[in-house]
Design an enzyme around this catalytic site. Structure first.
Site, short mmCIF file in Angstrom:
data_model
loop_
_atom_site.label_atom_id
_atom_site.label_comp_id
_atom_site.label_asym_id
_atom_site.label_seq_id
_atom_site.Cartn_x
_atom_site.Cartn_y
_atom_site.Cartn_z
N LYS A 80 0.73 -1.23 0.28
CA LYS A 80 -0.09 0.15 -0.16
C LYS A 80 0.92 1.18 0.17
CE LYS A 80 -4.12 1.87 0.19
NZ LYS A 80 -3.41 2.97 -1.01
N LYS B 182 4.36 2.64 8.74
CA LYS B 182 3.15 3.53 8.85
C LYS B 182 1.82 2.44 9.24
CE LYS B 182 3.00 7.01 6.15
NZ LYS B 182 2.75 7.90 5.21
N LYS C 273 5.36 2.06 -2.76
CA LYS C 273 5.44 3.28 -3.18
C LYS C 273 5.81 3.21 -4.69
CE LYS C 273 4.77 7.31 -1.38
NZ LYS C 273 3.97 7.97 -0.14
N THR D 134 -5.49 13.36 5.49
CA THR D 134 -3.97 13.24 5.90
C THR D 134 -3.88 14.68 6.71
OG1 THR D 134 -3.35 12.15 3.72
CG2 THR D 134 -1.63 12.98 5.24
N ASN E 298 -2.13 19.00 -0.89
CA ASN E 298 -3.09 18.24 -0.28
C ASN E 298 -3.05 18.15 1.28
OD1 ASN E 298 -3.82 15.14 0.98
ND2 ASN E 298 -5.42 15.92 -0.58
N1 LIG Z 1 -1.42 13.19 -0.12
C1 LIG Z 1 -1.32 12.36 0.87
O1 LIG Z 1 -2.43 11.42 1.05
C2 LIG Z 1 -0.11 12.03 1.87
C3 LIG Z 1 -0.28 11.26 3.02
C4 LIG Z 1 0.47 11.08 3.80
C5 LIG Z 1 1.91 11.79 3.60
N2 LIG Z 1 1.94 12.58 2.53
C6 LIG Z 1 3.23 13.35 2.54
O2 LIG Z 1 2.96 14.71 2.43
C7 LIG Z 1 4.04 15.42 1.73
C8 LIG Z 1 3.04 16.50 0.70
O3 LIG Z 1 2.15 15.58 0.01
P1 LIG Z 1 0.91 16.34 -0.85
O4 LIG Z 1 0.11 15.18 -1.14
O5 LIG Z 1 0.57 17.39 0.02
O6 LIG Z 1 1.53 16.82 -1.99
P2 LIG Z 1 0.97 18.14 -3.03
O7 LIG Z 1 1.74 17.94 -4.39
O8 LIG Z 1 -0.41 18.15 -2.94
O9 LIG Z 1 1.70 19.37 -2.58
C9 LIG Z 1 3.10 19.38 -2.10
C10 LIG Z 1 3.36 20.72 -1.54
O10 LIG Z 1 4.75 20.92 -1.27
C11 LIG Z 1 5.17 22.19 -1.80
N3 LIG Z 1 6.60 21.94 -2.25
C12 LIG Z 1 7.38 21.41 -3.23
N4 LIG Z 1 8.70 21.52 -3.19
C13 LIG Z 1 8.97 22.28 -2.22
C14 LIG Z 1 9.88 22.89 -1.50
N5 LIG Z 1 11.12 22.78 -2.13
N6 LIG Z 1 9.75 23.80 -0.41
C15 LIG Z 1 8.66 24.38 0.00
N7 LIG Z 1 7.69 23.51 -0.51
C16 LIG Z 1 7.36 22.72 -1.44
C17 LIG Z 1 4.53 22.21 -3.07
O11 LIG Z 1 4.52 23.65 -3.70
C18 LIG Z 1 3.05 22.12 -2.57
O12 LIG Z 1 2.69 22.98 -1.95
C19 LIG Z 1 4.78 14.61 1.11
O13 LIG Z 1 5.75 14.11 1.73
C20 LIG Z 1 3.67 13.24 1.06
O14 LIG Z 1 4.56 12.09 0.92
C21 LIG Z 1 1.06 12.96 1.62
N1 LIG Z 2 0.93 8.90 -0.04
C1 LIG Z 2 0.20 8.74 1.13
C2 LIG Z 2 -1.04 7.96 1.13
C3 LIG Z 2 -0.69 6.40 0.86
C4 LIG Z 2 -2.11 5.73 0.79
O1 LIG Z 2 -3.19 6.25 0.89
O2 LIG Z 2 -1.95 4.45 0.33
C5 LIG Z 2 1.16 8.34 2.04
O3 LIG Z 2 2.23 8.68 2.16
O4 LIG Z 2 0.75 7.93 3.13
#
Ligand SMILES: NC(=O)c1ccc[n+]([C@@H]2O[C@H](COP(=O)([O-])OP(=O)(O)OC[C@H]3O[C@@H](n4cnc5c(N)ncnc54)[C@H](O)[C@@H]3O)[C@@H](O)[C@H]2O)c1
Ligand SMILES: N[C@@H](CCC(=O)O)C(=O)O
Length: 423
Positions: free
Chosen positions: A77, A101, A113, A197, A228
């Site tokens: 996942k 996680k 991933k 998230t 996001n």
């Molecule tokens: N989307 C999910 O469900 C989810 C879940 C858990 C963790 N994450 C993690 O959260 C983080 C963000 O993911 P997301 O889904 O919000 O991505 P996203 O693409 O929606 O947003 C990413 C953001 O980071 C900013 N960014 C990129 N490079 C940057 C830099 N050098 N300095 C400052 N800001 C910068 C972008 O401008 C944007 O605002 C990642 O580490 C991702 O792995 C995402």
């Molecule tokens: N990319 C997200 C979501 C993963 C998922 O929903 O499977 C994370 O880092 O947790």
């Protein structure tokens, strides 16, 4: 420990960070230490070439990956990242953090991933669709609702998931909603997934703040990343009376000592695709982001952002890791010495994969839950996971990260041990 032949050995890579985090839990594994090397070895790593016909008729090639780090506790996942800096090693680390996680939250999944080294902002919608569909077909040998279930990550969203679901479904000859999560709600997606998230970051943040005697309503917050995760976390802090005084994204850094109007910034970001030049705040130097007088920091962008130097500079009491891998191991030590609490990524940002799990379950049963039900279940799971890790950290006298690894690795390695090794 055996080194992997395809790993660079770069001490600053995300994979090195992950390995250092595993090292710290080893003394607490007891007899399960016998199996710990399994965590240092991704189960499968696929590199694919994605030829893409551009709108102007030319052909470009992009490199894509899908890594299944560990499948001991269930199907793989984890999300799919579209970003120009994606590498195999980064995807390996991101898949490993998914293993930890999912186990820390006790979800019945292993860790995986994927990603493509591409700047999605440079592609037209049609190019992005063709790229996504070809990538999905190329990794089709690995993914499936019982094998490995992708989801959104940096640079991907519900539309990308809809294309992935459709491509996989065409290839197998049956609509298969359970192959990806984070889909649009009308295509088998779950209510609450888009905000899950950020909501999890806020919920774990509130639970930690309560334990620390830190009042959310009067707190000053800085958020790095306004996608996001970051924008939803900022919105929830704003709604609960906190002042979000600094926000940074790829385009720049905003500051307003009175607190930024987050709904207005969300509207600006949606229209402009970036936060810079937002009229309700000053544009300041990126390096100044780390120096602001704040109570709570939410890194929600990329890995390796909290370096040793920045850890020395931070004024906050609480770090909520919305991003995966934002803190380097040396910085972790400095933050601990400075009594700054870090809610680690593998708990703090697990709201997304938790609602992905709900989505997967709903797709299988073809029975859909209300948003209220989803939010309630999510909040309960997140608070419970945080409490368990908080208690473990006190018991072992370690950071919350090492405590989360202790809880998770026990589950993963017990599964490994009981399944045995022989085919
Ligand atoms: N989307 C999910 O469900 C989810 C879940 C858990 C963790 N994450 C993690 O959260 C983080 C963000 O993911 P997301 O889904 O919000 O991505 P996203 O693409 O929606 O947003 C990413 C953001 O980071 C900013 N960014 C990129 N490079 C940057 C830099 N050098 N300095 C400052 N800001 C910068 C972008 O401008 C944007 O605002 C990642 O580490 C991702 O792995 C995402
Ligand atoms: N990319 C997200 C979501 C993963 C998922 O929903 O499977 C994370 O880092 O947790």
């Amino acid at each position: 420990m055996s080194a992997l032949s395809y790993v660079s050995g770069d001490h600053h890579s995300a994979w090195s960070t992950y390995l250092a985090q595993v090292e710290r839990v080893v003394p607490f594994l007891g007899e399960l230490e016998h199996w710990v090397d399994t965590l240092r070895h991704p189960k499968r790593a696929l590199i694919v070439d994605i030829p893409l016909e551009m709108d102007d008729g030319s052909v470009r090639h992009f490199e894509g990956y899908r890594v299944q780090h560990n499948l001991s506790r269930g199907p793989g996942k984890g999300g799919v990242r579209f970003h120009p800096d994606v590498t195999l090693e980064e995807v390996m680390a991101l898949s490993a953090w998914m293993t930890i996680k999912c186990a820390a939250l006790n979800l019945p999944f292993g860790g995986a991933k994927g990603g493509i080294r591409v700047d999605p902002r440079q592609l037209s919608v049609k190019e992005l669709e063709r790229l996504t569909r070809r990538y999905t077909s190329e990794i089709g040998v690995l993914i499936g609702p019982q094998q490995d279930i992708p989801a959104p990550d940096v640079g991907t969203n519900a539309q990308v998931m809809a294309w992935m679901m459709d491509t996989y479904s065409m290839n197998v000859g049956a609509t298969t909603t359970g192959v990806v999560t984070g889909k649009p709600v009308h295509l088998g997606g779950s209510l609450g997934r888009v905000k899950a998230t950020g909501r999890g970051v806020f919920v774990t943040g509130c639970a930690a703040a309560a334990k620390m005697g830190l009042a959310i309503a009067s707190s000053r917050v800085a958020v790095q990343g306004f996608g996001n995760v970051g924008s939803v976390a900022a919105e929830l802090f704003y709604q609960h009376g906190a002042k979000v005084i600094a926000v940074q994204d790829h385009s720049g850094t905003l500051f307003n000592a009175q607190g930024i109007d987050i709904p207005a910034l969300q509207a600006w970001q949606a229209a402009q695709g970036k936060i810079s030049a937002f009229p309700g705040a000053d544009n300041i130097d990126d390096s100044a982001f780390w120096l602001q007088d704040i109570d709570i920091l939410v890194p929600a962008a990329l890995e390796g952002q909290i370096t040793a130097e920045r850890a020395q500079q931070l004024t906050c009491r609480l770090v909520l890791e919305g991003a995966n891998g934002p803190t380097l191991p040396q910085a972790d030590d400095i933050l601990r010495a400075r009594n700054i609490i870090v809610i680690p990524d593998v708990i703090c940002n697990a709201g997304g994969v938790t609602v992905s799990y709900f989505e997967w379950v709903q797709d299988f049963s073809s029975f859909y839950w209300s948003e209220e039900e989803i939010d309630q279940r999510l909040d309960t799971i997140m608070k419970h996971a945080l409490d368990a890790v908080w208690e473990k950290a006190q018991q072992l006298n370690v950071t919350l990260r090492t405590a989360a690894y202790a809880v998770a690795c026990e589950r993963i390695l017990l599964a490994r041990k009981d399944r045995g090794l022989y085919p």
